[in-house]
Design a protein around this motif. Structure first.
Motif, PDB file in Angstrom:
ATOM      1  N   PRO A 127      -7.821 -11.498  -1.651  1.00 17.80           N
ATOM      2  CA  PRO A 127      -7.097 -12.689  -2.304  1.00 17.80           C
ATOM      3  C   PRO A 127      -6.057 -12.018  -3.366  1.00 17.80           C
ATOM      4  O   PRO A 127      -6.205 -11.200  -4.101  1.00 17.80           O
ATOM      5  N   GLY A 128      -4.868 -12.609  -3.291  1.00 14.41           N
ATOM      6  CA  GLY A 128      -4.081 -12.441  -4.380  1.00 14.41           C
ATOM      7  C   GLY A 128      -3.067 -11.282  -4.082  1.00 14.41           C
ATOM      8  O   GLY A 128      -2.305 -10.719  -4.989  1.00 14.41           O
ATOM      9  N   ALA A 129      -3.070 -10.336  -3.260  1.00 18.34           N
ATOM     10  CA  ALA A 129      -2.370  -9.286  -2.881  1.00 18.34           C
ATOM     11  C   ALA A 129      -0.775  -9.385  -2.700  1.00 18.34           C
ATOM     12  O   ALA A 129      -0.499 -10.337  -2.032  1.00 18.34           O
ATOM     13  N   ARG A 130      -0.225  -8.703  -3.487  1.00 15.27           N
ATOM     14  CA  ARG A 130       1.230  -8.629  -3.494  1.00 15.27           C
ATOM     15  C   ARG A 130       1.681  -8.041  -2.191  1.00 15.27           C
ATOM     16  O   ARG A 130       1.207  -7.058  -1.664  1.00 15.27           O
ATOM     17  N   ILE A 131       2.760  -8.911  -1.452  1.00 12.74           N
ATOM     18  CA  ILE A 131       3.075  -8.378  -0.160  1.00 12.74           C
ATOM     19  C   ILE A 131       4.732  -8.625  -0.042  1.00 12.74           C
ATOM     20  O   ILE A 131       5.356  -9.583  -0.573  1.00 12.74           O
ATOM     21  N   ALA A 132       5.264  -7.671   0.586  1.00 10.70           N
ATOM     22  CA  ALA A 132       6.917  -7.773   0.680  1.00 10.70           C
ATOM     23  C   ALA A 132       7.014  -7.664   2.220  1.00 10.70           C
ATOM     24  O   ALA A 132       6.351  -7.302   3.023  1.00 10.70           O
ATOM     25  N   THR A 133       8.299  -8.183   2.370  1.00  8.86           N
ATOM     26  CA  THR A 133       8.812  -8.303   3.631  1.00  8.86           C
ATOM     27  C   THR A 133      10.227  -7.674   3.659  1.00  8.86           C
ATOM     28  O   THR A 133      10.742  -7.616   2.631  1.00  8.86           O
ATOM     29  N   GLY A 134      10.891  -7.626   5.157  1.00  7.86           N
ATOM     30  CA  GLY A 134      12.192  -7.158   5.150  1.00  7.86           C
ATOM     31  C   GLY A 134      12.049  -5.593   5.059  1.00  7.86           C
ATOM     32  O   GLY A 134      11.169  -5.096   5.059  1.00  7.86           O
ATOM     33  N   ALA A 135      13.363  -4.929   5.086  1.00  9.95           N
ATOM     34  CA  ALA A 135      13.563  -3.516   5.192  1.00  9.95           C
ATOM     35  C   ALA A 135      13.174  -2.854   3.506  1.00  9.95           C
ATOM     36  O   ALA A 135      13.271  -3.806   2.449  1.00  9.95           O
ATOM     37  N   ALA A 136      12.771  -1.734   3.379  1.00  7.33           N
ATOM     38  CA  ALA A 136      12.475  -1.203   2.299  1.00  7.33           C
ATOM     39  C   ALA A 136      13.879  -1.397   1.246  1.00  7.33           C
ATOM     40  O   ALA A 136      14.901  -1.084   1.777  1.00  7.33           O
ATOM     41  N   THR A 137      13.572  -1.645  -0.052  1.00  3.96           N
ATOM     42  CA  THR A 137      14.803  -1.461  -0.864  1.00  3.96           C
ATOM     43  C   THR A 137      14.890  -0.171  -1.423  1.00  3.96           C
ATOM     44  O   THR A 137      14.024   0.525  -1.606  1.00  3.96           O
ATOM     45  N   GLU A 196       4.000  -9.109  13.964  1.00  3.17           N
ATOM     46  CA  GLU A 196       2.596  -8.690  13.577  1.00  3.17           C
ATOM     47  C   GLU A 196       1.547  -9.111  14.719  1.00  3.17           C
ATOM     48  O   GLU A 196       1.464 -10.462  14.793  1.00  3.17           O
ATOM     49  N   THR A 197       0.860  -8.346  15.530  1.00  4.50           N
ATOM     50  CA  THR A 197      -0.032  -8.658  16.600  1.00  4.50           C
ATOM     51  C   THR A 197      -1.393  -8.248  16.085  1.00  4.50           C
ATOM     52  O   THR A 197      -2.417  -8.690  16.567  1.00  4.50           O
ATOM     53  N   MET A 198      -1.527  -7.344  15.215  1.00 11.76           N
ATOM     54  CA  MET A 198      -2.720  -6.452  14.754  1.00 11.76           C
ATOM     55  C   MET A 198      -3.637  -7.211  13.620  1.00 11.76           C
ATOM     56  O   MET A 198      -4.788  -7.286  13.339  1.00 11.76           O
ATOM     57  N   ASP A 199      -2.652  -7.672  12.540  1.00 14.27           N
ATOM     58  CA  ASP A 199      -3.353  -8.254  11.509  1.00 14.27           C
ATOM     59  C   ASP A 199      -2.893  -9.699  11.085  1.00 14.27           C
ATOM     60  O   ASP A 199      -1.751 -10.000  11.543  1.00 14.27           O
ATOM     61  N   PRO A 200      -3.749 -10.315  10.314  1.00  9.63           N
ATOM     62  CA  PRO A 200      -3.334 -11.979  10.399  1.00  9.63           C
ATOM     63  C   PRO A 200      -2.136 -12.344   9.327  1.00  9.63           C
ATOM     64  O   PRO A 200      -1.430 -13.352   9.479  1.00  9.63           O
ATOM     65  N   VAL A 201      -1.738 -11.132   8.696  1.00  7.82           N
ATOM     66  CA  VAL A 201      -0.391 -11.486   7.645  1.00  7.82           C
ATOM     67  C   VAL A 201       0.474 -10.035   7.912  1.00  7.82           C
ATOM     68  O   VAL A 201      -0.073  -9.083   7.924  1.00  7.82           O
ATOM     69  N   GLY A 202       1.635 -10.538   7.987  1.00 10.83           N
ATOM     70  CA  GLY A 202       2.810  -9.442   8.126  1.00 10.83           C
ATOM     71  C   GLY A 202       3.265  -8.988   6.802  1.00 10.83           C
ATOM     72  O   GLY A 202       3.368  -9.777   5.854  1.00 10.83           O
ATOM     73  N   GLY A 203       4.113  -7.920   6.891  1.00 13.69           N
ATOM     74  CA  GLY A 203       4.766  -7.278   5.608  1.00 13.69           C
ATOM     75  C   GLY A 203       4.191  -5.926   5.474  1.00 13.69           C
ATOM     76  O   GLY A 203       3.460  -4.954   5.991  1.00 13.69           O
ATOM     77  N   HIS A 204       4.575  -5.611   4.032  1.00 12.59           N
ATOM     78  CA  HIS A 204       4.158  -4.042   3.580  1.00 12.59           C
ATOM     79  C   HIS A 204       3.815  -4.035   1.905  1.00 12.59           C
ATOM     80  O   HIS A 204       4.151  -5.085   1.364  1.00 12.59           O
ATOM     81  N   ILE A 205       3.283  -3.220   1.631  1.00 11.36           N
ATOM     82  CA  ILE A 205       2.870  -3.054   0.243  1.00 11.36           C
ATOM     83  C   ILE A 205       4.344  -2.818  -0.459  1.00 11.36           C
ATOM     84  O   ILE A 205       5.165  -1.937  -0.133  1.00 11.36           O
TER      85      ILE A 205
END
Length: 288
Positions: A278-288, A190-199
């Motif tokens: 603040p408190g946003a839920r974040i997922a990482t890894g491939a979609a399940t 992740e280079t554009m935003d301060p936190v990596g992952g997805h909704i």
């Protein structure tokens, strides 16, 4: 003839030949996320004759406040005024293009539909297709535009808010399609935003997968097949398109429209807004 999704380079050349004042407006949306002035330089170096330049961060975005994403939408009224000043009227055929496979032109396409203007299309293949067809470029900017009379009308494209998507995490009523590259979706590089992952619950559809090897959009039937396989029976109205900042998400919305699957909506703030809450839920890894 009106164009509402795509127009070919040769068709645009024919439309430009003898177009009446106010009937056709061509807008160059070229841009680079890592160099905000690169698009203007590219336009100055050579553009479709008569085209005017629109800047992603000046015309197609509103100021940032740290919580509303990297490219928040402007007020609809402000966008109407900006496009009218460029010469757009209620009956103007607008054509958007860029030098990045429609990455930025699709944002303008979506925004015009958002203010109720349906006669807008993206140049299929962009500036590269124009050049490949052997069509001429201009180096000089056109004369100052005559302002058009563009109205704010009932929207032809919809949005959802951060709050709506938060509620959706538990209800599952909507399926989010993320247009970013797979590594960024997984939370890597992740280079554009301060936190990596997805909704959480989102699925990945890289916007460049809408294009064939030549840089043109894939045929409608192919796009339809690919999107239907991805969404597992969901109706278009249940789909939400997002990306890093609400730009390439519009490319997926255009592809859905081409595929005959209209009705999906945009999450304008996209990941850059989501990860700043603040408190946003974040997922990482491939979609399940």
């Amino acid at each position: 003839m009106t164009y509402q999704t795509l127009i070919s380079a040769n068709a645009l050349a024919r439309e430009l030949d003898g177009a009446q004042p106010g009937s056709l407006l061509v807008l160059d949306c070229s841009f680079e996320l890592t160099d905000a002035q690169a698009g203007r330089r590219a336009y100055d170096a050579g553009h479709i004759p008569g085209a005017r330049y629109v800047h992603l961060e000046d015309t197609l975005s509103a100021p940032k406040n740290g919580r509303n994403g990297r490219h928040p939408l402007p007020a609809p009224e402000a966008f109407v005024r900006a496009l009218a000043a460029l010469g757009a009227g209620d009956h103007t055929q607008v054509v958007a293009y860029d030098n990045a496979g429609g990455m930025y032109a699709a944002r303008l396409w979506w925004m015009l539909r958002w203010i109720g203007h349906g006669t807008v299309a993206v140049l299929d293949g962009g500036l590269a297709a124009w050049n490949a067809a052997g069509l001429p470029l201009a180096g000089e900017a056109p004369p100052p535009p005559v302002a058009g009379t563009l109205s704010l009308r009932a929207p032809l494209a919809g949005t959802v808010s951060y709050g709506t998507l938060c509620a959706n995490l538990d209800s599952g009523e909507r399926l989010v399609l993320d247009a970013r590259a797979p590594d960024r979706f997984r939370g890597e590089n992740e280079t554009m935003d301060p936190v990596g992952g997805h909704i959480p619950g989102a699925r990945n559809r890289l916007f460049r997968d809408n294009l064939d090897a030549s840089g043109n959009f894939k045929p409608a039937a192919r796009l339809r097949e690919e999107f239907l396989a991805l969404v597992d029976g969901r109706q278009p109205a249940e789909l939400v398109s997002q990306c890093g900042s609400g730009v390439t998400a519009c490319h997926n919305l255009l592809a859905l429209e081409i595929a005959g699957l209209p009705g999906a909506v945009l999450y304008p703030g996209s990941w850059s807004e989501w990860c700043a809450q603040p408190g946003a839920r974040i997922a990482t890894g491939a979609a399940t």
